[in-house]
Structures are given as structure tokens and as C-alpha cells.
Enzyme design. Structure first.
Site, PDB file in Angstrom:
ATOM      1  N   THR A  88       0.836  -1.054  -0.058  1.00  0.00           N
ATOM      2  CA  THR A  88       0.032  -0.161  -0.009  1.00  0.00           C
ATOM      3  C   THR A  88       0.974   1.469   0.130  1.00  0.00           C
ATOM      4  O   THR A  88       1.187   1.979   0.968  1.00  0.00           O
ATOM      5  CB  THR A  88      -0.938  -0.022   1.302  1.00  0.00           C
ATOM      6  OG1 THR A  88      -0.186  -0.183   2.281  1.00  0.00           O
ATOM      7  CG2 THR A  88      -2.145  -1.150   1.075  1.00  0.00           C
ATOM      8  N   LEU A 156       5.698  -7.085  11.401  1.00  0.00           N
ATOM      9  CA  LEU A 156       7.315  -7.416  11.083  1.00  0.00           C
ATOM     10  C   LEU A 156       8.117  -6.265  10.770  1.00  0.00           C
ATOM     11  O   LEU A 156       7.883  -5.427  10.038  1.00  0.00           O
ATOM     12  CB  LEU A 156       7.288  -8.628  10.057  1.00  0.00           C
ATOM     13  CG  LEU A 156       7.140  -8.464   8.686  1.00  0.00           C
ATOM     14  CD1 LEU A 156       8.351  -7.890   7.702  1.00  0.00           C
ATOM     15  CD2 LEU A 156       6.761  -9.872   8.006  1.00  0.00           C
ATOM     16  N   GLU A 158      11.748  -5.452   8.967  1.00  0.00           N
ATOM     17  CA  GLU A 158      12.865  -6.142   8.012  1.00  0.00           C
ATOM     18  C   GLU A 158      13.907  -6.522   8.853  1.00  0.00           C
ATOM     19  O   GLU A 158      14.292  -5.814   9.521  1.00  0.00           O
ATOM     20  CB  GLU A 158      13.121  -5.090   6.911  1.00  0.00           C
ATOM     21  CG  GLU A 158      11.590  -5.007   5.925  1.00  0.00           C
ATOM     22  CD  GLU A 158      11.881  -3.785   4.783  1.00  0.00           C
ATOM     23  OE1 GLU A 158      13.067  -3.661   4.349  1.00  0.00           O
ATOM     24  OE2 GLU A 158      11.163  -3.474   4.276  1.00  0.00           O
ATOM     25  N   PHE A 258      14.547   2.121  20.388  1.00  0.00           N
ATOM     26  CA  PHE A 258      14.070   2.973  19.424  1.00  0.00           C
ATOM     27  C   PHE A 258      14.378   4.631  19.744  1.00  0.00           C
ATOM     28  O   PHE A 258      13.514   5.413  19.406  1.00  0.00           O
ATOM     29  CB  PHE A 258      12.560   2.725  19.052  1.00  0.00           C
ATOM     30  CG  PHE A 258      12.293   2.088  17.634  1.00  0.00           C
ATOM     31  CD1 PHE A 258      12.642   0.827  17.436  1.00  0.00           C
ATOM     32  CD2 PHE A 258      11.785   2.870  16.647  1.00  0.00           C
ATOM     33  CE1 PHE A 258      12.528   0.208  16.323  1.00  0.00           C
ATOM     34  CE2 PHE A 258      11.632   2.314  15.443  1.00  0.00           C
ATOM     35  CZ  PHE A 258      11.920   0.922  15.229  1.00  0.00           C
ATOM     36  N   ALA A 261      19.524   8.408  18.005  1.00  0.00           N
ATOM     37  CA  ALA A 261      19.436   9.481  17.112  1.00  0.00           C
ATOM     38  C   ALA A 261      20.374   9.281  15.887  1.00  0.00           C
ATOM     39  O   ALA A 261      21.290   8.471  16.076  1.00  0.00           O
ATOM     40  CB  ALA A 261      20.015  10.823  17.842  1.00  0.00           C
ATOM     41  N   GLY A 266      13.486   5.907   7.600  1.00  0.00           N
ATOM     42  CA  GLY A 266      13.449   5.813   6.168  1.00  0.00           C
ATOM     43  C   GLY A 266      12.523   4.346   5.782  1.00  0.00           C
ATOM     44  O   GLY A 266      11.720   3.727   7.045  1.00  0.00           O
ATOM     45  N   CYS A 269       7.889   1.786   5.201  1.00  0.00           N
ATOM     46  CA  CYS A 269       6.622   1.639   5.839  1.00  0.00           C
ATOM     47  C   CYS A 269       6.399   3.058   6.804  1.00  0.00           C
ATOM     48  O   CYS A 269       5.604   3.591   6.588  1.00  0.00           O
ATOM     49  CB  CYS A 269       6.810   0.522   7.017  1.00  0.00           C
ATOM     50  SG  CYS A 269       6.588  -0.831   6.624  1.00  0.00           S
ATOM     51  N   LYS A 272       5.659   6.631   4.628  1.00  0.00           N
ATOM     52  CA  LYS A 272       4.492   6.438   4.183  1.00  0.00           C
ATOM     53  C   LYS A 272       3.324   6.275   5.030  1.00  0.00           C
ATOM     54  O   LYS A 272       2.294   6.796   4.837  1.00  0.00           O
ATOM     55  CB  LYS A 272       4.661   5.846   2.831  1.00  0.00           C
ATOM     56  CG  LYS A 272       4.438   4.158   3.281  1.00  0.00           C
ATOM     57  CD  LYS A 272       3.370   3.432   2.732  1.00  0.00           C
ATOM     58  CE  LYS A 272       3.580   1.748   2.863  1.00  0.00           C
ATOM     59  NZ  LYS A 272       2.447   0.959   3.649  1.00  0.00           N
ATOM     60  N   ARG A 339      13.984   1.798  -0.278  1.00  0.00           N
ATOM     61  CA  ARG A 339      13.102   2.779  -0.271  1.00  0.00           C
ATOM     62  C   ARG A 339      13.006   4.076   0.622  1.00  0.00           C
ATOM     63  O   ARG A 339      13.321   3.748   1.960  1.00  0.00           O
ATOM     64  CB  ARG A 339      11.591   2.150  -0.194  1.00  0.00           C
ATOM     65  CG  ARG A 339      11.477   1.142  -1.338  1.00  0.00           C
ATOM     66  CD  ARG A 339      10.076   0.275  -0.929  1.00  0.00           C
ATOM     67  NE  ARG A 339      10.256  -0.849   0.065  1.00  0.00           N
ATOM     68  CZ  ARG A 339       9.393  -1.187   0.585  1.00  0.00           C
ATOM     69  NH1 ARG A 339       8.232  -1.429   0.098  1.00  0.00           N
ATOM     70  NH2 ARG A 339       9.748  -2.400   1.551  1.00  0.00           N
TER      71      ARG A 339
END
Ligand code: UDX
Length: 451
Positions: A88, A156, A158, A258, A261, A266, A269, A272, A339
Site C-alpha cells: 500500500t 514484522l 525487515e 528506538f 538519534a 526511512g 513503512c 508513508k 526505499r
């Protein structure tokens, strides 16, 4: 109980799901419209880099539980459990998600369903999509109301796709609560091994299940942009964002994961998905609730321009005629996915400002070359760094984290390194006489004098 499953879409999500469902003992048919992907998969080859997936794929092709086909007719006859795992992407020139591929699965599959079937959507979709697809499927299918659409979002990552599919943190299922059917019971048999392991299983309505996925990605993006905003402040204040992250991360309410810094997020997922989430919130009259995501996006994009400025500064104010080595092109390590990759975006910007850029990545060169053919691609770290005025580490592959100054001392023109992911040992490089700059840390060059 063995289920007969069709999985539509054989990209990262679909191929992994198909292989892992076979690994759980089900009979699986992977369906795609792309003959090139199918012929690779037939031969037991994964069309992208994903650690551990090839073994699962090969094993299950060999034991006969996993096959691939381009035929929806075959899928409709073979399976009564269907998963949608197509992409999507972001619509060109808009924030919204492009649902063409998801819609196409329903439009093609539903008219072929003559017996009861459950279709589970896994793709990330705007809230309200599942209900709409359910209506459409019932309308098109000869089996009518005996065709159910439920939503089972996929979380999931990557690089960890197999582990995340076979041992997820949680399973979420959205069912059409106005028409209780077999979806939950079918999901329980598909995932029985996972449920036996005690993996949390949350059953909810369709809208909530769709939102769980977008909310999770919005939260993760916000967490990264939060620490990157702190990096901006640290640079201005002469502080160190990595120590700050370690210190606040000890608070279990915050957590250290997470919170790295760097040059920002990118991939296919997070960027977008937050944009599609904002677009959908606007359509349903809740846009104010998500205006903060615009800032999350802005902070993230600013990391890339900031990095370009930093490189310009360290090479003396102009990139024209300089040689820059870029280590890393993938949007994150252990992936060949480029991507919306910050690394590749930065490499491109630096080249457009007059530098000669040489890029090396352990896995992502082929994909990078396809979307950015004008950059120079090296086949090793040494080749990329040869004669470089500055070395940039933009993706934290282990291979780059393990680099030592002595590996590069005699190769580069200037011993200058910029750590775009805060993944290197500053002292190691500084002690060897290198000029070392990291993001979110005041550099010696920009020693702070606070007002
Ligand atoms: C993400 C979500 O994590 C996953 O749950 C969802 O299903 C799909 O989107 P993925 O795109 O594979 O997964 O990558 P992820 O590991 O989330 O990293 C996303 C980006 O954020 C990468 O560019 C990474 O480099 C960056 N990142 C991550 C940071 O900049 N800092 C961090 O601390 C973590």
C-alpha cells in the site's frame, strides 16, 4: 489442524508470511502477478535480502507444503483461508495510501469464491478499508455472505521478518462485529502453535485492528523524531544525545529501544504510513489529532539536510570538487531495501552539491543503482574510501561498526569521519588522530558558546 492457505503478494510481507505459514505446517500457495518474482521463489530464491528466510522457503518448497502461482483460479479452488499481503505505497504527489493492489486482490479473488472463505488482510490500510472490502467481497462472491473479511495487521520488521512472524509480540485480529462468523476460529487454527506458546491474541473490531498498526508505526516514528529533536538541541547546547538517550532510557516508562538519534527513519513503512494516517484522519474529520505527525515528519526530513550541512562544514565550506565516501545505502542494516533511505538521499544531495560520492553497502548496491544510477558505487569499503576527504557512516552495518582507523589511515586523503548513526566508538577514532563528528553531539569544530 492443517489449513489450506493462499497468500496474495510475495513481497517482504507476503513471501515471509507464506513461507512461515508453511513452516507452521499449513499447505500454502503464494500468489503474485509478477512472473519474475514467482520464478525466483519457485527456485527457492528470495527476491530480496532477508536473513533466515531462504532456509524456511527452501525447506517448505522441498517438503511440498509451499508452492507459488500466478493463478487466482487455482488459489480460489485450493484454499479457503486467504491472506492479503500486497503493498500500500504512498500515492504519487499525495499523502494518502494507494489501495490499488489491495482492491485488485478482492476484485479478482471474490468473484471466484463459490464456497465459504475467510480473507484476512495483513497490509497496512487506512481505517475503514476492511469494512469496505468486506462489503465488496460479499457483493462479488457467488458464496455471498459466506465470504468474510477480517483484519490481521502485520508488525514484522525487515531484517527480523521470520522471527517476527513466527514469534510476534502479539497477534491482533479485527472481525466484523455486525456479522459474527468463523474468522476468529479460523485465525485460532492458523496460529494455534503461536497461541500455545502464549503469544497475546487480541480480538477486536475491524477499525481498531487497522488503527493498531498505524498507531504503532506513528508511535515509533514519533519516538525516533523525539530523540532527533533532542539531537538538534544537544548540538546547539554542546551536549551529547547518546548519553541523554541512555539516561532517559533507564526510565522503564520511556525505554531505550528506538531511541537512537541519527539521520532519521526511512524505509517502505514508517514514512508513508504516518503520511497516510494524517491523510485518513483528515478524511474522517480528526485531522487536528494528528497535526503533530507533520512535525515528526519535518524533524525526520531535517536530519538529512542537517547531515549534508555537516559534511559541507567538515570539508571546509564547499562540497565542490571534494571526494566523499558513503558507507551504507540501505535504510537500515541487514536489509537491501533502499526505499526512502536516508543514506541514499544524503549521498544524492551531496553529489548534487558538487562532490564526487562513492557509495558502498554490503547488500543494497544493486537496488541503489536502480533508483540512483548516477552515484558511483564501490565494491568494497576500501574502494569507497580511496582518496576520500571525508568518510560518512550512514547505515549501521556490523561491518562498518567494526572498522578500525588503521583500516583506512593509508587509504583516505583526509582522516575525517562522520558517524550518522552514532554507532562508532568516538575515542577509538579520536585517539588515532581522526577528526570525528557524530550527530547530536557538539563537535570540536563547533565548540559551543552558549548565549
Ligand atoms: C517498521 C516497524 O518497526 C514495523 O513494526 C512495521 O511493521 C514496519 O515498519 P521497518 O521498516 O522494517 O519496520 O524498520 P524499523 O526497524 O522500524 O526502522 C525504521 C527506520 O527507523 C530505519 O530507517 C531505522 O534506521 C530508523 N531508526 C530506528 C532510527 O533512526 N532510530 C532508532 O532508534 C530505530
Amino acid at each position: 489442524m492443517t489449513c489450506r492457505i493462499a497468500v496474495f503478494g510475495t513481497g517482504y510481507l507476503g513471501a515471509t508470511h507464506a513461507a512461515c505459514m508453511a513452516e507452521l505446517g499449513h499447505e500454502v500457495l503464494g500468489v503474485d502477478v509478477d512472473p519474475a518474482k514467482l520464478s525466483k521463489l519457485h527456485a527457492g530464491e528470495v527476491p530480496f535480502y532477508e536473513p533466515g528466510l531462504e532456509e524456511v522457503l527452501k525447506r517448505n518448497i522441498e517438503n511440498g507444503r509451499l508452492r507459488f502461482s500466478s493463478s487466482y483460479e487455482e488459489a480460489a479452488q485450493f484454499a479457503d483461508v486467504h491472506f492479503i499481503g500486497v503493498g500500500t505505497p504512498q500515492k504519487k504527489g499525495e499523502f494518502a495510501a494507494d489501495l490499488t493492489y489491495v482492491d485488485a486482490v478482492i476484485e479478482t479473488l471474490a468473484p471466484l469464491l463459490t464456497t465459504p472463505a475467510v480473507i484476512f488482510g495483513k497490509s497496512t490500510v487506512p481505517v475503514g478499508t476492511a469494512e469496505r472490502l468486506g462489503r465488496r467481497a460479499r457483493q462479488l462472491a457467488p458464496a455471498g455472505d459466506q465470504v468474510e473479511v477480517a483484519w490481521n495487521p502485520e508488525f514484522l520488521r525487515e531484517g527480523f521478518a521470520v522471527k517476527d512472524t513466527l514469534h510476534p509480540d502479539r497477534l491482533v485480529l479485527g472481525v466484523d462485529q455486525g456479522r459474527p462468523g468463523r474468522a476468529e476460529e479460523v485465525a485460532r487454527s492458523v496460529y494455534s502453535q503461536l497461541l500455545d506458546e502464549g503469544i497475546p491474541f487480541l480480538v477486536t473490531d475491524l477499525a481498531t485492528s487497522e488503527l493498531v498498526k498505524t498507531a504503532a508505526n506513528a508511535f515509533l516514528a514519533t519516538k525516533i523524531s523525539f530523540i532527533n529533536a533532542m539531537a538538534e538541541v544537544c548540538e546547539a547546547a554542546g551536549a551529547d544525545v547518546t548519553v541523554l538517550a541512555d539516561a532517559i532510557g533507564h526510565d522503564v516508562r520511556i525505554g531505550r529501544r528506538f531511541l537512537n538519534a541519527g539521520i532519521g527513519f526511512g524505509g517502505g513503512c514508517l514514512p508513508k504510513d504516518i503520511r497516510a494516517f494524517m491523510a485518513r484522519a483528515g478524511e474522517i474529520g480528526a485531522d487536528e489529532a494528528l497535526t503533530f505527525l507533520r512535525e515528526v515528519d519535518n524533524i525526520n526530513m531535517r536530519r538529512r539536510t542537517r547531515m549534508v550541512e555537516l559534511v559541507r562544514e567538515v570539508v571546509g565550506g564547499s562540497l565542490i570538487g571534494s571526494r566523499i565516501a558513503v558507507l551504507g545505502a540501505a535504510f537500515k542494516p541487514d536489509s537491501d531495501d533502499v526505499r526512502d533511505s536516508p543514506a541514499l538521499n544524503i549521498a544524492g544531495q551531496i553529489q548534487l552539491q558538487g562532490a564526487s560520492v562513492s557509495v558502498f553497502d554490503p547488500k543494497a548496491i544493486e537496488n541503489s543503482r536502480r533508483i540512483f544510477p548516477t552515484l558511483n558505487y564501490a565494491s568494497s569499503v576500501n574502494e569507497a574510501c580511496s582518496g576520500a576527504d571525508a568518510v560518512l557512516v550512514l547505515t549501521e552495518w556490523d561491518q562498518f561498526k567494526q572498522l578500525k582507523p588503521s583500516d583506512l589511515d593509508s587509504i583516505v586523503r583526509n582522516t575525517i569521519i562522520i558517524d550518522g548513526r552514532n554507532c562508532l566508538d568516538r575515542d577509538l577514532w579520536v585517539d588515532a588522530g581522526w577528526e570525528f563528528t557524530a550527530v547530536g553531539v557538539a563537535s570540536e569544530r563547533r565548540a559551543s558558546t552558549l548565549p
